[in-house]
Design an enzyme around this catalytic site. Structure first.
Site, short mmCIF file in Angstrom:
data_model
loop_
_atom_site.label_atom_id
_atom_site.label_comp_id
_atom_site.label_asym_id
_atom_site.label_seq_id
_atom_site.Cartn_x
_atom_site.Cartn_y
_atom_site.Cartn_z
N THR A 221 41.94 46.41 40.67
CA THR A 221 42.15 45.95 41.59
C THR A 221 42.69 46.76 42.76
OG1 THR A 221 42.32 43.80 40.68
CG2 THR A 221 43.53 44.19 42.87
N ARG B 173 35.75 31.78 38.43
CA ARG B 173 37.14 32.03 37.99
C ARG B 173 37.72 32.71 39.27
NH1 ARG B 173 40.28 37.19 38.13
NH2 ARG B 173 41.78 37.00 36.46
N VAL B 174 38.85 32.46 39.47
CA VAL B 174 39.48 32.99 40.72
C VAL B 174 41.15 33.57 40.07
CG1 VAL B 174 40.95 32.51 42.89
CG2 VAL B 174 38.79 31.52 42.41
N GLY B 175 41.20 34.81 40.52
CA GLY B 175 42.35 35.53 39.86
C GLY B 175 43.67 35.52 40.76
N ASP B 176 44.46 36.24 40.56
CA ASP B 176 46.07 36.28 41.37
C ASP B 176 45.64 36.91 42.73
OD1 ASP B 176 45.40 38.53 39.93
OD2 ASP B 176 47.28 39.50 40.72
N THR C 91 48.63 44.19 41.18
CA THR C 91 47.32 44.49 40.14
C THR C 91 47.46 44.23 38.76
OG1 THR C 91 45.84 46.01 39.70
CG2 THR C 91 47.72 46.87 40.15
N GLY C 92 46.46 44.00 38.05
CA GLY C 92 46.83 43.61 36.61
C GLY C 92 46.12 42.67 36.27
N GLY D 109 45.26 39.05 35.99
CA GLY D 109 45.51 37.96 36.98
C GLY D 109 46.08 36.69 36.35
N1 GLY Z 1 40.73 44.08 37.96
C1 GLY Z 1 41.85 43.80 37.26
C2 GLY Z 1 43.04 44.53 37.82
O1 GLY Z 1 43.10 45.46 37.63
O2 GLY Z 1 43.93 43.96 38.81
N1 GLY Z 2 44.28 41.11 39.29
C1 GLY Z 2 42.89 40.71 39.30
C2 GLY Z 2 42.43 39.84 38.74
O1 GLY Z 2 42.96 39.48 37.52
O2 GLY Z 2 41.61 39.17 39.28
#
Ligand code: GLY
Ligand code: GLY
Length: 304
Positions: free
Chosen positions: A174, A202-205, A225-226, A228
């Site tokens: 991210t 799906r929606v992440g953080d 980032t990480g 989610g």
């Molecule tokens: N795409 C997941 C992340 O690194 O946050």
């Molecule tokens: N951190 C990005 C995701 O999990 O979508």
């Protein structure tokens, strides 16, 4: 105020052969955002420009180069926040847009809402004349191969992506930026293609206020980032700002939030932080995190 900026390009076990592309991508983004600030541009302009640069760069999981979802489609999330009045715009599960961060900004500035998702977000983009692109424009061979490989497996655990010992599916990352302009405004922006093989919808953080992104010019700005789902449970970006309000410095606040993420919800990831005095820091519990920035003395730095 002397302006400053910090950006990230993901937190994970970035292998050595990808360090250069991550360094280059993050440094270019930081430089692009900083040029805007030096010319008197606002922090909102600067974080948008910085994130756009990384959305265009297929090194990262945002815009071009995004992961594919379980249906083999690109669905992206992004947000941008103005720390002066806490206004923000966000888009989630949006398709056919090269720069989701710019669409998020338009949601903030041109609608009465804070967040638009899916088809509605795309319709809004078209209504304001924002160019749309084909999925092929966002898709890289790397991600197509990754998707095909995942589809051949019996099962696929999202957790494995962030577990350095088991990860076979990198790269991922991210992107985000936090900046302070000459007027002391702090802004933050985050953009992502989410996680590989996520369910459609799906929606992440990243686009959720207080989870993947937060900015309050009185205290600090944060981009995360990480993985989610744990990040959302920990409401991690707001947690960092809250700790700074309570008197911790930026490094302590970031470290505390990452400790909480790991201990309370077994999460993996990282945060970048810029506080109201121009202190820049990052914290993560992954083997590596790609970070670059320029401090108030004009000094450039980068970490992998
Ligand atoms: N795409 C997941 C992340 O690194 O946050
Ligand atoms: N951190 C990005 C995701 O999990 O979508």
């Amino acid at each position: 105020m002397e302006p400053c900026i910090i950006v990230h390009g993901g937190a994970w076990d970035i292998p050595k052969d990808l360090w250069d592309s991550h360094r280059r991508g993050c440094s270019t983004a930081a430089n692009d955002g900083y040029s805007v600030l030096r010319k008197g541009g606002s922090a909102v302009d600067a974080v948008e420009v910085a994130v756009k640069s990384m959305e265009e760069d297929s090194t990262f999981d945002a815009g071009r180069g995004s992961f594919l979802n379980a249906d083999g489609e690109v669905e992206m999330d992004a947000t941008i926040m103005d720390g002066d009045d806490l206004s923000f715009g966000a888009v989630a599960a949006v398709q056919h847009i090269l720069h989701p961060v710019s669409l998020a900004r338009q949601v903030m500035e041109k609608t009465q809402h804070c967040m638009l998702v899916g088809e509605g977000a795309l319709r809004f983009a078209r209504s304001i004349g924002m160019p749309t692109v084909s999925q092929e424009c966002l898709l890289t061979d790397r991600e197509l191969r990754r998707w095909q490989e995942i589809k051949q497996r019996q099962s696929f655990e999202q957790r494995e992506l962030f577990d350095a010992a088991r990860d076979r599916y990198s790269p991922k990352g991210t992107v985000g930026a936090v900046a302070m302009d000459q007027k002391g405004k702090i802004a933050a922006a985050t953009s992502t293609g989410g996680t590989p093989n996520k369910m459609a919808g799906r929606v992440g953080d990243s686009p959720l206020v207080g989870c993947g992104n937060y900015a309050d010019s009185k205290f600090a700005g944060v981009s995360a980032t990480g993985w989610g789902e744990p990040m959302m449970k920990a409401v991690i970006a707001r947690r960092v700002c809250h700790s700074i309000e309570d008197g911790m410095n930026a490094q302590e606040a970031g470290d505390e939030a990452i400790r909480y993420l790991e201990e309370r919800v077994k999460g993996y990831g990282g945060v970048i932080i810029l506080d109201k005095d121009g202190n820049l820091s990052h914290s993560n519990n992954t083997p590596r995190m790609a970070v670059a920035g320029i401090n108030q003395h004009g000094e450039r730095f980068e970490f992998i």
